[in-house]
Design a protein around this motif. Sequence first.
Motif, PDB file in Angstrom:
ATOM      1  N   PHE A 130      -3.389  -5.910  -8.130  1.00  0.00           N
ATOM      2  CA  PHE A 130      -2.698  -6.546  -7.000  1.00  0.00           C
ATOM      3  C   PHE A 130      -1.394  -5.821  -6.664  1.00  0.00           C
ATOM      4  O   PHE A 130      -1.082  -5.591  -5.482  1.00  0.00           O
ATOM      5  N   GLU A 131      -0.638  -5.433  -7.660  1.00  0.00           N
ATOM      6  CA  GLU A 131       0.616  -4.717  -7.400  1.00  0.00           C
ATOM      7  C   GLU A 131       0.353  -3.347  -6.773  1.00  0.00           C
ATOM      8  O   GLU A 131       1.112  -2.886  -5.901  1.00  0.00           O
ATOM      9  N   SER A 132      -0.701  -2.702  -7.146  1.00  0.00           N
ATOM     10  CA  SER A 132      -1.043  -1.412  -6.528  1.00  0.00           C
ATOM     11  C   SER A 132      -1.391  -1.587  -5.044  1.00  0.00           C
ATOM     12  O   SER A 132      -0.990  -0.776  -4.199  1.00  0.00           O
ATOM     13  N   LEU A 133      -2.124  -2.627  -4.742  1.00  0.00           N
ATOM     14  CA  LEU A 133      -2.448  -2.879  -3.330  1.00  0.00           C
ATOM     15  C   LEU A 133      -1.202  -3.189  -2.523  1.00  0.00           C
ATOM     16  O   LEU A 133      -1.054  -2.721  -1.378  1.00  0.00           O
ATOM     17  N   GLN A 134      -0.294  -3.951  -3.100  1.00  0.00           N
ATOM     18  CA  GLN A 134       0.955  -4.261  -2.397  1.00  0.00           C
ATOM     19  C   GLN A 134       1.772  -2.999  -2.117  1.00  0.00           C
ATOM     20  O   GLN A 134       2.341  -2.833  -1.045  1.00  0.00           O
ATOM     21  N   SER A 135       1.814  -2.092  -3.095  1.00  0.00           N
ATOM     22  CA  SER A 135       2.555  -0.838  -2.888  1.00  0.00           C
ATOM     23  C   SER A 135       1.900   0.025  -1.805  1.00  0.00           C
ATOM     24  O   SER A 135       2.591   0.654  -0.977  1.00  0.00           O
ATOM     25  N   GLN A 136       0.590   0.065  -1.784  1.00  0.00           N
ATOM     26  CA  GLN A 136      -0.100   0.848  -0.773  1.00  0.00           C
ATOM     27  C   GLN A 136       0.159   0.295   0.630  1.00  0.00           C
ATOM     28  O   GLN A 136       0.385   1.050   1.580  1.00  0.00           O
ATOM     29  N   ILE A 137       0.154  -1.009   0.742  1.00  0.00           N
ATOM     30  CA  ILE A 137       0.436  -1.620   2.050  1.00  0.00           C
ATOM     31  C   ILE A 137       1.877  -1.335   2.482  1.00  0.00           C
ATOM     32  O   ILE A 137       2.140  -1.044   3.655  1.00  0.00           O
ATOM     33  N   LEU A 138       2.788  -1.407   1.539  1.00  0.00           N
ATOM     34  CA  LEU A 138       4.196  -1.144   1.879  1.00  0.00           C
ATOM     35  C   LEU A 138       4.402   0.296   2.313  1.00  0.00           C
ATOM     36  O   LEU A 138       5.101   0.565   3.295  1.00  0.00           O
ATOM     37  N   ASN A 139       3.785   1.236   1.591  1.00  0.00           N
ATOM     38  CA  ASN A 139       3.963   2.649   1.939  1.00  0.00           C
ATOM     39  C   ASN A 139       3.277   3.002   3.257  1.00  0.00           C
ATOM     40  O   ASN A 139       3.707   3.911   3.967  1.00  0.00           O
TER      41      ASN A 139
END
Length: 413
Positions: free
Chosen positions: A60-69
Amino acid sequence: MLVSLTVGKVDAGVAVLLTEDKRLIEFPSILLPPSITSGSIVDITVAQNFDAEQKSQAAFESLQSQILNTYGLRAPATPELRLRNATQSTIVLEWDPVQLATTTLRSLALYRNGQKAGNIPRPMDMLSTKISGLQMNTEYSFYMILRTSGGTYTSNTLTVKTHDMSNLTGIRVTPGVLPPQLRESLETAVERIGAKIVDSPRIDTTHFVCTEGRGKDWERANEMNIPVVRPEWIEGCEREGKIIGVRGYYLDANPKHRQIGSNPSLSGPAAMASPASQQAMAASQAELPVRQQQQQQQQPPDPKSPDRESTVSGEPGPEVNEPPSPPPKDEGEGHHSQEPEAGSHDDGDESENEGPEVAPPRVANDARPEATSQEVEESSDEEEPVSTDGARKSRESQEDPRDKGGEMEDVDL
């Protein structure tokens, strides 16, 4: 944790389980053994899986970072409007390529003096626009609005003032087919007036200069509606110190429509045309088509008149022979002194009969009148004898001058 549950009912993939305190739990029947029926008791073990929880949290944290970037760090760029060129009636604006990031373009509109001037066609490909029909020496303000799926962005406000008639710095010239000497003189004249030369026709090209209408650049200039003029237009602008009309400077235009003036500020030696420029202009004039050379003549040649330069209206050609002019009246009296050759009575009858028959064709075929005129001139130099015959004088005074002319012609018959 071990829990014992009693199967109450199995229906359509869902089993109803009863706890010891008589609570109902719906449980998927696919997770139960296939041999169970109503009343069966099943033991279910429940435990927390910490390893699975950690893996899920990391994903979940990886997906959040990808969306932010992807969506949070980059945003659509605000358009920046710049002035590319300005003339007396046109303004060319340009801007950088549109940066949409991850948004979707809705529209890109241009506003003039606070009012919408129109949408930019193909905004992802077009990076400039030309506004025509403006007032001379007038100030205008422009800005752009970019609308995307991620928001609306407004560009900077650009204030531009159009040029006056004496400002020639906005002229952009693209040279076409020109003789080498004429091209050099054109570049020198463009530099003197403060204009610029561009290699190929583009949106800010104001005039296409050439002496022959051919080539790819000439075709492109026609497609872009760029005026195609002769090099004399640049010299005309320099001579008058202001921008002039192009009507008399088209390739097929009549030179009489050209404006002629003088620029007081360019009256010094720098304003005089160089010898190379004069030679180039002479070479250019020699290459004009035959049709243009005929237009430059004030009067077309008349093949029927062999002598057009004569200023006498109605003057006949050299093939027309005219009869000799009749001599003065007093010479006629001197003629009667030669009575031994022809009698006075016969002369009178002969003059009355042959006077009307004198015509240009007869004179042209008969060489005798010319000799007669010479004899008359010789007789006029002699002393006029005094005639005492009153009847003869009265008869001669009543004769017609045209009859006298015929009499003078036939004097030595």
